[in-house]
Design a protein around this motif. Structure first.
Motif, PDB file in Angstrom:
ATOM      1  N   LEU A  61       0.833  -1.204   0.000  1.00 34.10           N
ATOM      2  CA  LEU A  61       0.000   0.000   0.000  1.00 34.10           C
ATOM      3  C   LEU A  61       0.868   1.255   0.000  1.00 34.10           C
ATOM      4  CD1 LEU A  61      -2.849  -0.984   2.491  1.00 34.10           C
ATOM      5  CD2 LEU A  61      -3.126  -0.433   0.067  1.00 34.10           C
ATOM      6  N   GLN A  62       1.954   1.210   0.739  1.00 31.12           N
ATOM      7  CA  GLN A  62       2.891   2.339   0.740  1.00 31.12           C
ATOM      8  C   GLN A  62       3.483   2.548  -0.647  1.00 31.12           C
ATOM      9  OE1 GLN A  62       6.093   2.192   3.713  1.00 31.12           O
ATOM     10  NE2 GLN A  62       7.501   2.951   2.156  1.00 31.12           N
ATOM     11  N   ILE A  63       3.844   1.454  -1.310  1.00 35.66           N
ATOM     12  CA  ILE A  63       4.389   1.547  -2.665  1.00 35.66           C
ATOM     13  C   ILE A  63       3.377   2.172  -3.613  1.00 35.66           C
ATOM     14  CG2 ILE A  63       5.059   0.155  -4.670  1.00 35.66           C
ATOM     15  CD1 ILE A  63       6.425  -1.776  -2.719  1.00 35.66           C
ATOM     16  N   ALA A  64       2.126   1.697  -3.548  1.00 41.23           N
ATOM     17  CA  ALA A  64       1.091   2.206  -4.444  1.00 41.23           C
ATOM     18  C   ALA A  64       0.805   3.681  -4.191  1.00 41.23           C
ATOM     19  CB  ALA A  64      -0.188   1.383  -4.289  1.00 41.23           C
ATOM     20  N   PHE A  65       0.843   4.102  -2.922  1.00 35.38           N
ATOM     21  CA  PHE A  65       0.510   5.488  -2.584  1.00 35.38           C
ATOM     22  C   PHE A  65       1.652   6.438  -2.929  1.00 35.38           C
ATOM     23  CE2 PHE A  65       0.456   9.021   0.496  1.00 35.38           C
ATOM     24  CZ  PHE A  65      -0.768   9.590   0.170  1.00 35.38           C
ATOM     25  N   ILE A  66       2.829   6.188  -2.370  1.00 37.78           N
ATOM     26  CA  ILE A  66       3.960   7.097  -2.582  1.00 37.78           C
ATOM     27  C   ILE A  66       4.393   7.078  -4.050  1.00 37.78           C
ATOM     28  CG2 ILE A  66       6.357   7.594  -1.945  1.00 37.78           C
ATOM     29  CD1 ILE A  66       5.794   6.493   0.798  1.00 37.78           C
ATOM     30  N   GLY A  67       4.256   5.907  -4.688  1.00 41.24           N
ATOM     31  CA  GLY A  67       4.679   5.783  -6.080  1.00 41.24           C
ATOM     32  C   GLY A  67       3.863   6.596  -7.060  1.00 41.24           C
ATOM     33  N   VAL A  68       2.666   7.056  -6.660  1.00 44.38           N
ATOM     34  CA  VAL A  68       1.859   7.904  -7.552  1.00 44.38           C
ATOM     35  C   VAL A  68       1.798   9.354  -7.092  1.00 44.38           C
ATOM     36  CG1 VAL A  68       0.425   5.987  -8.327  1.00 44.38           C
ATOM     37  CG2 VAL A  68      -0.331   7.357  -6.390  1.00 44.38           C
ATOM     38  N   VAL A  69       2.024   9.605  -5.793  1.00 40.79           N
ATOM     39  CA  VAL A  69       1.889  10.969  -5.276  1.00 40.79           C
ATOM     40  C   VAL A  69       2.909  11.911  -5.900  1.00 40.79           C
ATOM     41  CG1 VAL A  69       2.225  12.408  -3.216  1.00 40.79           C
ATOM     42  CG2 VAL A  69       0.771  10.397  -3.100  1.00 40.79           C
ATOM     43  N   PHE A  70       4.177  11.536  -5.879  1.00 39.28           N
ATOM     44  CA  PHE A  70       5.209  12.434  -6.387  1.00 39.28           C
ATOM     45  C   PHE A  70       5.146  12.611  -7.910  1.00 39.28           C
ATOM     46  CE2 PHE A  70       7.017  11.148  -2.252  1.00 39.28           C
ATOM     47  CZ  PHE A  70       7.194  12.409  -1.701  1.00 39.28           C
ATOM     48  N   PRO A  71       4.956  11.545  -8.700  1.00 41.69           N
ATOM     49  CA  PRO A  71       4.759  11.771 -10.135  1.00 41.69           C
ATOM     50  C   PRO A  71       3.540  12.645 -10.433  1.00 41.69           C
ATOM     51  CG  PRO A  71       5.299   9.482  -9.737  1.00 41.69           C
ATOM     52  CD  PRO A  71       5.078  10.111  -8.386  1.00 41.69           C
ATOM     53  N   PHE A  72       2.463  12.467  -9.661  1.00 42.48           N
ATOM     54  CA  PHE A  72       1.258  13.278  -9.854  1.00 42.48           C
ATOM     55  C   PHE A  72       1.543  14.752  -9.597  1.00 42.48           C
ATOM     56  CE2 PHE A  72      -2.424  15.316  -7.793  1.00 42.48           C
ATOM     57  CZ  PHE A  72      -3.319  15.311  -8.843  1.00 42.48           C
ATOM     58  N   ILE A  73       2.230  15.052  -8.509  1.00 48.68           N
ATOM     59  CA  ILE A  73       2.530  16.450  -8.177  1.00 48.68           C
ATOM     60  C   ILE A  73       3.454  17.076  -9.216  1.00 48.68           C
ATOM     61  CG2 ILE A  73       3.662  17.963  -6.494  1.00 48.68           C
ATOM     62  CD1 ILE A  73       2.716  16.030  -4.306  1.00 48.68           C
ATOM     63  N   ILE A  74       4.542  16.358  -9.542  1.00 48.91           N
ATOM     64  CA  ILE A  74       5.510  16.892 -10.503  1.00 48.91           C
ATOM     65  C   ILE A  74       4.866  17.058 -11.876  1.00 48.91           C
ATOM     66  CG2 ILE A  74       7.683  16.432 -11.709  1.00 48.91           C
ATOM     67  CD1 ILE A  74       8.573  14.889  -9.192  1.00 48.91           C
ATOM     68  N   GLY A  75       4.161  16.019 -12.340  1.00 48.78           N
ATOM     69  CA  GLY A  75       3.545  16.075 -13.664  1.00 48.78           C
ATOM     70  C   GLY A  75       2.472  17.145 -13.763  1.00 48.78           C
ATOM     71  N   THR A  76       1.687  17.332 -12.699  1.00 55.30           N
ATOM     72  CA  THR A  76       0.641  18.360 -12.706  1.00 55.30           C
ATOM     73  C   THR A  76       1.249  19.754 -12.796  1.00 55.30           C
ATOM     74  OG1 THR A  76      -0.858  16.949 -11.429  1.00 55.30           O
ATOM     75  CG2 THR A  76      -1.299  19.314 -11.420  1.00 55.30           C
ATOM     76  N   LEU A  77       2.309  20.001 -12.037  1.00 50.57           N
ATOM     77  CA  LEU A  77       2.973  21.308 -12.084  1.00 50.57           C
ATOM     78  C   LEU A  77       3.585  21.565 -13.459  1.00 50.57           C
ATOM     79  CD1 LEU A  77       4.753  21.396  -8.595  1.00 50.57           C
ATOM     80  CD2 LEU A  77       2.792  22.755  -9.326  1.00 50.57           C
ATOM     81  N   VAL A  78       4.281  20.573 -13.987  1.00 44.71           N
ATOM     82  CA  VAL A  78       4.923  20.738 -15.289  1.00 44.71           C
ATOM     83  C   VAL A  78       3.873  20.950 -16.383  1.00 44.71           C
ATOM     84  CG1 VAL A  78       6.272  19.568 -17.075  1.00 44.71           C
ATOM     85  CG2 VAL A  78       7.011  19.463 -14.690  1.00 44.71           C
ATOM     86  N   GLY A  79       2.820  20.144 -16.381  1.00 50.43           N
ATOM     87  CA  GLY A  79       1.780  20.269 -17.397  1.00 50.43           C
ATOM     88  C   GLY A  79       1.067  21.600 -17.328  1.00 50.43           C
ATOM     89  N   THR A  80       0.820  22.102 -16.117  1.00 51.35           N
ATOM     90  CA  THR A  80       0.155  23.397 -15.960  1.00 51.35           C
ATOM     91  C   THR A  80       1.020  24.528 -16.491  1.00 51.35           C
ATOM     92  OG1 THR A  80      -1.008  22.591 -13.989  1.00 51.35           O
ATOM     93  CG2 THR A  80      -0.891  24.974 -14.299  1.00 51.35           C
TER      94      THR A  80
END
Length: 284
Positions: A88-107
């Motif tokens: 569960l930790q892998i699934a959570f942390i593994g998407v949080v940081f890519p989501f934050i970075i990708g959202t900022l870059v895409g915006t």
């Protein structure tokens, strides 16, 4: 109104809700169950997940060991329960940081366009030129095995999909009437991007988070299977599958139960992604 009448009027409403949101109910229920199991691991695991019992090696499932024991005499049921915490930790942390970075870059790329957009898009093209898993393995090999290396690799590679999704939405939304009005009123670029555009552009990414969690979970299990992720004797489902591979024909329970756990957790995330996509009207 009587209690019986209340029950009668409530039941059809509940049935209709479940009929419309069955994927959401099942997915959320499964995920909640995994979270409860992970949180209560010290209470419900009958044995220490790393303690070896040489006299109990390769015992089949029984009342004493519900999922049997592995080649070191460790209780599979206890290891599956404790492994839920890691996965569960892998699934959570593994998407949080890519989501934050990708959202900022895409915006930023979608809003400013021009040279800023071109630079980010070329970086994305370079990353996408390499197979995802091969690039991850290369980064982990450089950094050294372990979960921290896995998270860094996911953050460096996994953000590109979120960036492309958000950028595409921002390119459309920045020409909408409310965005043009905000620019005309002299609002700052930061306010326009993060208060007006991003909340309307992030729906697709939120749906993709659930699908990406499945990919991250499977990648984490694969990395651990290859010996580059979680290190023994830590209880993790990918490691358990790898350790049971040599005994798959004689002690099938070693790989079966952690493998089923991976499938069930991935299924829960998939159902939640489908339900969220339907609720937000996102086409996959």
């Amino acid at each position: 109104m009587s209690a019986s009448a209340t029950r009668l009027s409530f039941t059809p409403g509940l049935s209709r809700w479940l009929g419309r949101h069955l994927s959401l109910a099942v997915g959320a229920g499964l995920l909640a169950l995994f979270f409860l199991v992970a949180l209560a691991a010290p209470l419900i695991a009958p044995y220490d997940p790393v303690v070896q019992m040489a006299d109990m090696r390769l015992q089949p499932p029984s009342f004493g060991h519900l999922f049997g024991t592995d080649n070191f005499g460790r209780d599979i049921f206890s290891r599956v329960i404790w492994g839920a915490r890691i996965d569960l930790q892998i699934a959570f942390i593994g998407v949080v940081f890519p989501f934050i970075i990708g959202t900022l870059v895409g915006t930023i790329a979608g809003f400013f366009g021009g040279i800023v957009d071109a630079i980010f898009m070329r970086i994305i093209d370079i990353i996408l030129a390499f197979p995802f898993l091969v690039l991850m393995l290369s980064i982990i090999a450089i950094l050294g095995p372990g979960l921290t290396s896995f998270y860094i690799a996911m953050a460096l590679v996994g953000w590109v999909s979120y960036a492309r999704l958000v950028r595409a939405q921002i390119l459309v939304l920045k020409n909408a009437d409310y965005a043009v009005a905000a620019i005309s009123l002299g609002f700052s670029r930061t306010r326009i991007m993060f208060r007006h555009l991003l909340p309307n552009a992030v729906a697709g990414s939120l749906v993709f988070v659930m699908s990406d969690a499945v990919l991250v979970l499977l990648n984490g299990a694969a990395i651990s299977y290859l010996g580059l992720g979680v290190q023994p004797p830590t209880a993790e489902w990918g490691i358990m599958v790898a350790e049971g591979q040599p005994f798959v024909t004689t002690a099938w329970w070693i790989t079966l139960f952690p493998g089923l756990s991976i499938v069930c957790l991935a299924f829960a995330f998939s159902l939640l992604g489908d339900a969220l996509g339907d609720m937000l009207g996102v086409q996959e």
